[in-house]
Design a protein around this motif. Structure first.
Motif, PDB file in Angstrom:
ATOM      1  N   LEU A   1       0.857  -1.191   0.000  1.00 25.57           N
ATOM      2  CA  LEU A   1       0.000   0.000   0.000  1.00 25.57           C
ATOM      3  C   LEU A   1       0.891   1.238   0.000  1.00 25.57           C
ATOM      4  O   LEU A   1       1.738   1.404   0.889  1.00 25.57           O
ATOM      5  CB  LEU A   1      -0.907   0.015   1.232  1.00 25.57           C
ATOM      6  N   HIS A   2       0.725   2.081  -0.990  1.00 27.35           N
ATOM      7  CA  HIS A   2       1.527   3.308  -1.037  1.00 27.35           C
ATOM      8  C   HIS A   2       0.770   4.379  -1.817  1.00 27.35           C
ATOM      9  O   HIS A   2       0.895   4.483  -3.037  1.00 27.35           O
ATOM     10  CB  HIS A   2       2.912   3.051  -1.660  1.00 27.35           C
ATOM     11  N   PRO A   3      -0.045   5.185  -1.136  1.00 23.73           N
ATOM     12  CA  PRO A   3      -0.779   6.252  -1.809  1.00 23.73           C
ATOM     13  C   PRO A   3       0.163   7.168  -2.587  1.00 23.73           C
ATOM     14  O   PRO A   3       1.252   7.500  -2.131  1.00 23.73           O
ATOM     15  CB  PRO A   3      -1.437   7.013  -0.646  1.00 23.73           C
ATOM     16  N   THR A   4      -0.261   7.549  -3.769  1.00 21.94           N
ATOM     17  CA  THR A   4       0.538   8.437  -4.601  1.00 21.94           C
ATOM     18  C   THR A   4       0.523   9.852  -4.032  1.00 21.94           C
ATOM     19  O   THR A   4      -0.533  10.343  -3.619  1.00 21.94           O
ATOM     20  CB  THR A   4      -0.019   8.463  -6.041  1.00 21.94           C
TER      21      THR A   4
ATOM     22  N   TRP B   1       2.429  13.554   3.083  1.00 22.09           N
ATOM     23  CA  TRP B   1       2.441  12.251   2.406  1.00 22.09           C
ATOM     24  C   TRP B   1       2.789  11.133   3.385  1.00 22.09           C
ATOM     25  O   TRP B   1       2.212  10.045   3.323  1.00 22.09           O
ATOM     26  CB  TRP B   1       3.429  12.289   1.249  1.00 22.09           C
ATOM     27  N   LEU B   2       3.720  11.396   4.299  1.00 24.53           N
ATOM     28  CA  LEU B   2       4.081  10.377   5.283  1.00 24.53           C
ATOM     29  C   LEU B   2       2.905  10.053   6.193  1.00 24.53           C
ATOM     30  O   LEU B   2       2.720   8.900   6.593  1.00 24.53           O
ATOM     31  CB  LEU B   2       5.278  10.846   6.116  1.00 24.53           C
ATOM     32  N   TRP B   3       2.097  11.050   6.532  1.00 23.27           N
ATOM     33  CA  TRP B   3       0.894  10.786   7.323  1.00 23.27           C
ATOM     34  C   TRP B   3      -0.050   9.856   6.563  1.00 23.27           C
ATOM     35  O   TRP B   3      -0.619   8.914   7.140  1.00 23.27           O
ATOM     36  CB  TRP B   3       0.173  12.094   7.645  1.00 23.27           C
TER      37      TRP B   3
ATOM     38  N   GLY C   1      15.722   8.161  -0.467  1.00 23.68           N
ATOM     39  CA  GLY C   1      16.013   6.996  -1.310  1.00 23.68           C
ATOM     40  C   GLY C   1      15.231   5.767  -0.874  1.00 23.68           C
ATOM     41  O   GLY C   1      14.717   5.017  -1.718  1.00 23.68           O
ATOM     42  N   THR C   2      15.132   5.541   0.440  1.00 25.51           N
ATOM     43  CA  THR C   2      14.371   4.398   0.943  1.00 25.51           C
ATOM     44  C   THR C   2      12.888   4.548   0.622  1.00 25.51           C
ATOM     45  O   THR C   2      12.211   3.576   0.251  1.00 25.51           O
ATOM     46  CB  THR C   2      14.569   4.263   2.461  1.00 25.51           C
TER      47      THR C   2
ATOM     48  N   VAL D   1       7.733   5.503  -6.082  1.00 25.01           N
ATOM     49  CA  VAL D   1       7.655   6.885  -6.566  1.00 25.01           C
ATOM     50  C   VAL D   1       9.071   7.350  -6.902  1.00 25.01           C
ATOM     51  O   VAL D   1       9.977   7.210  -6.072  1.00 25.01           O
ATOM     52  CB  VAL D   1       7.015   7.804  -5.511  1.00 25.01           C
ATOM     53  N   PRO D   2       9.304   7.913  -8.080  1.00 27.90           N
ATOM     54  CA  PRO D   2      10.661   8.330  -8.457  1.00 27.90           C
ATOM     55  C   PRO D   2      11.254   9.324  -7.462  1.00 27.90           C
ATOM     56  O   PRO D   2      10.553  10.188  -6.922  1.00 27.90           O
ATOM     57  CB  PRO D   2      10.466   8.973  -9.835  1.00 27.90           C
ATOM     58  N   LEU D   3      12.553   9.191  -7.231  1.00 23.25           N
ATOM     59  CA  LEU D   3      13.239  10.070  -6.297  1.00 23.25           C
ATOM     60  C   LEU D   3      13.139  11.533  -6.733  1.00 23.25           C
ATOM     61  O   LEU D   3      13.033  12.433  -5.891  1.00 23.25           O
ATOM     62  CB  LEU D   3      14.711   9.660  -6.180  1.00 23.25           C
ATOM     63  N   ASP D   4      13.138  11.781  -8.029  1.00 19.25           N
ATOM     64  CA  ASP D   4      13.038  13.157  -8.530  1.00 19.25           C
ATOM     65  C   ASP D   4      11.695  13.791  -8.211  1.00 19.25           C
ATOM     66  O   ASP D   4      11.572  15.021  -8.220  1.00 19.25           O
ATOM     67  CB  ASP D   4      13.263  13.193 -10.045  1.00 19.25           C
ATOM     68  N   ARG D   5      10.687  12.980  -7.945  1.00 21.39           N
ATOM     69  CA  ARG D   5       9.393  13.528  -7.546  1.00 21.39           C
ATOM     70  C   ARG D   5       9.313  13.728  -6.042  1.00 21.39           C
ATOM     71  O   ARG D   5       8.595  14.598  -5.559  1.00 21.39           O
ATOM     72  CB  ARG D   5       8.266  12.607  -8.003  1.00 21.39           C
ATOM     73  N   ILE D   6      10.048  12.916  -5.274  1.00 19.68           N
ATOM     74  CA  ILE D   6       9.999  13.018  -3.819  1.00 19.68           C
ATOM     75  C   ILE D   6      10.830  14.203  -3.321  1.00 19.68           C
ATOM     76  O   ILE D   6      10.423  14.895  -2.394  1.00 19.68           O
ATOM     77  CB  ILE D   6      10.503  11.713  -3.171  1.00 19.68           C
ATOM     78  N   ARG D   7      11.973  14.469  -3.936  1.00 18.45           N
ATOM     79  CA  ARG D   7      12.850  15.546  -3.457  1.00 18.45           C
ATOM     80  C   ARG D   7      12.141  16.898  -3.364  1.00 18.45           C
ATOM     81  O   ARG D   7      12.276  17.600  -2.355  1.00 18.45           O
ATOM     82  CB  ARG D   7      14.074  15.661  -4.360  1.00 18.45           C
TER      83      ARG D   7
END
Length: 315
Positions: A7-10, A20-22, A65-66, A73-79
């Protein structure tokens, strides 16, 4: 190899990393602190006492990264979900010389005042758009129109709504209102009487330029297009210029700034005595109704207004 979470909501468009972490933690009935300690901290590594501290400003690169491996989800979107991912557009890297961050960010340009008219200040440890006290919790604001049309599980806080860059929602043009809660789990307005409040056209137009800087990296102004990094520095420069007491300005700049209060588009700005001089301040919530931002018409003497010309200032 790190196992992918089932499970990983976008992440939503512009969502803050903490929000997002919540929602990720809520999918497993956990809190963000628990999911960080037990699922995202490397084995044999000591978990931080407060894993969520600074998560929206400068999260550890290893954590990002983790998260990318666990969610797909790509790292470039998370940063860009944290302010550190927007360096050097919105914020400066950590200063290497004490006091130089403020000098480089705020004194690189000038708008209303002449380039040599502002008194210099050295503020050690200063970071643009962030509270001086790192223990202070971030702003929590949301758009009533967005919240009313979004299911509870998808409700979130955007990163830009947590810093004092904008006042309105880019989609609906209404004010961002104070709120609190756990994204994806529960949501509450700070005031039970909160409702959609349209913002003045000048404020909406200004905020749309700021959102354009965030989404495209540039702002199209009538005379030229400026880079997003320049735009955010001009905004902070303008705040600094209108906060300087008139008594500390040379005569030319003093007349230019004071004139803005004598030719208002709406009731004039108030002037008050401060440290023996006269200082003009933008009307805030304590002095003016929130629904009526003030506009001033004045002459720009700074490098960003060269040659000198009339500009509008909205507060």
């Amino acid at each position: 190899m790190t196992r992918r979470w089932p499970l990983h909501p976008t992440p939503s468009e512009g969502e803050a990393l903490s929000s997002w972490l919540w929602r990720l933690a809520g999918a497993y009935g956990m809190t963000p602190d628990a999911i960080l300690r037990h699922s995202l901290v490397p084995r044999r590594a000591e978990a931080p006492r407060d894993p969520m501290a600074g998560i929206d400003s400068a999260p550890p690169e290893q954590l990002l990264g983790t998260l990318a491996e666990r969610t797909g989800v790509p790292l470039d979107r998370i940063r860009p979900m944290a302010l550190a991912g927007l360096e050097p557009w919105i914020i400066e890297p950590v200063e290497t010389e004490p006091g130089m961050a403020f000098e480089n960010y705020v004194h690189q340009h000038s708008v209303l005042l002449g380039p040599r008219d502002r008194p210099r200040r050295l503020l050690s440890g200063w970071r643009p758009w962030l509270p001086a006290d790192p223990r202070r919790t971030p702003m929590r604001r949301a758009c009533p129109s967005c919240i009313s049309t979004t299911p509870l599980a998808l409700r979130s806080f955007t990163l830009v709504s947590q810093i004092p860059l904008t006042l309105t929602c880019p989609d609906h043009g209404c004010r961002l209102e104070p709120a609190y809660g756990a994204p994806g789990i529960c949501f509450f307005w700070e005031s039970p009487e909160t409702a959609r409040a349209p913002a003045p056209a000048a404020v909406v137009a200004m905020d749309r330029l700021t959102h354009a800087a965030l989404s495209t990296g540039a702002v199209a102004l009538p005379r030229r297009t400026v880079h997003a990094g320049v735009w955010f520095r001009l905004l902070r420069t303008l705040i600094d210029e209108i906060s300087i007491p008139l008594s500390k300005l040379p005569a030319r700049s003093r007349r230019a700034v004071a004139a803005s209060g004598r030719r208002p588009a709406t009731p004039p700005a108030r002037e008050s005595s401060a440290h023996g001089g006269r200082t003009r301040r933008c009307p805030g919530p304590a002095s003016r109704p929130r629904s009526k931002p003030q506009q001033w018409h004045c002459t720009s003497l700074g490098t960003a207004g060269s040659p000198p010309r009339a500009v509008w200032v909205v507060c």
